[in-house]
Design an enzyme around this catalytic site. Sequence first.
Site, short mmCIF file in Angstrom:
data_model
loop_
_atom_site.label_atom_id
_atom_site.label_comp_id
_atom_site.label_asym_id
_atom_site.label_seq_id
_atom_site.Cartn_x
_atom_site.Cartn_y
_atom_site.Cartn_z
N GLY A 71 20.47 30.09 6.97
CA GLY A 71 19.70 29.69 5.87
C GLY A 71 19.97 28.49 5.43
N CYS A 72 19.69 28.29 4.03
CA CYS A 72 19.55 26.94 3.60
C CYS A 72 21.01 26.10 3.39
CB CYS A 72 19.01 26.90 2.00
SG CYS A 72 17.04 27.41 2.06
N TYR A 73 21.94 26.63 3.27
CA TYR A 73 23.31 26.01 3.28
C TYR A 73 23.85 25.22 4.59
CZ TYR A 73 25.59 30.24 5.26
OH TYR A 73 26.04 31.28 6.08
#
EC number: 2.3.1.208
Length: 390
Positions: free
Chosen positions: A160-162
């Site tokens: 995901g976004c991290y």
Amino acid sequence: MAPSVKDQVEPQHAKILAIGTANPPNVYYQEDYPDFLFRVTKNEHRTDLREKFDRICEKSRTRKRYLYLTEEILKANPCIYTYGAPSLDVRQDMLNPEVPKLGQEAALKAIKEWGQPISKITHLIFCTASCVDMPGADFQLVKLLGLNPSVTRTMIYEAGCYAGATVLRLAKDFAENNEGARVLVVCAEITTVFFHGLTDTHLDILVGQALFADGASAVIVGANPEPEIESPLFEIVACRQTIIPNSEHGVVANIREMGFNYYLSGEVPKFVGGNVVDFLTKTFEKVDGKNKDWNSLFFSVHPGGPAIVDQVEEQLGLKEGKLRATRHVLSEYGNMGAPSVHFILDEMRKKSIEEGKATTGEGLEWGVVIGIGPGLTVETAVLRSEFITC
């Protein structure tokens, strides 16, 4: 005869040696997107939802985005825009070849800037949440680029976004612990797997439809850059990952027959804002044990949405303009997931050169990348800028 201590090269922190970015060719302006979305999903009669979506788009602070999906693709595959319809096979058949291709485009730009033979790439890290196949996108990229078949590959799925900061941590470890290593890092996201038709029962989709976008980034990382040959952009000094307590409901995505069914809590900005000082303080303790003046740093903050960016700015007491590069990427590209923080670094170093700054980090020495994603997981990377000599 073993080399003397005098002859040995003093090990250095890993450095980002080049950055490349890429997007699909289809540009969607936010002012036009509601018309497009409600037309292609056959929801033009839903004036109540349309009013809500218009308000979300107006507050998104996103001017335009790039998407792989077109009206023609959607018309040919109504299962993609029919909420709840089984469509995972259709989506994955599209994305399994297209995600590596988009990654290839970004990688070729980074390799060109780096200026070294592709045969010098020793490690490959590929990160995506868009497709799942075996062999994976890393394998496909090896073939597309013509990399050495013995290149050491690492594949990261569904982080995901991290993960834009996570890959910097991994690349740092590889570069600093393998003499002569040159690590090609590629993050590529095509959010077709997240595209859904509209429904009264799952309004989170409206937020995703207003923010999510497609893009790929590539960075080349290595320690002990060759003088006169390699031109470092940023030094990766320290990295840290943490989970914000009691926040796992903040961002959730489940693979289902309908694609990725996702949930976005309105509490995410509060969770991030309430913890940003703590996790940055602990991150910088790994560098020199001292608290930093946050306004003395440059920032690449994952542009998960305007409220998240606002909370980081407010809680750190940042002056106006400190998150300029982050806000630029949110405006001109939207939320591309993991690649976003690399787009921000690319924008920052280019703007620094354009404005005659002394360093790649807006004229400042120290900075930080903040990745934010499911968990809620926060991944930080402390960077040190390089002097601009050209």
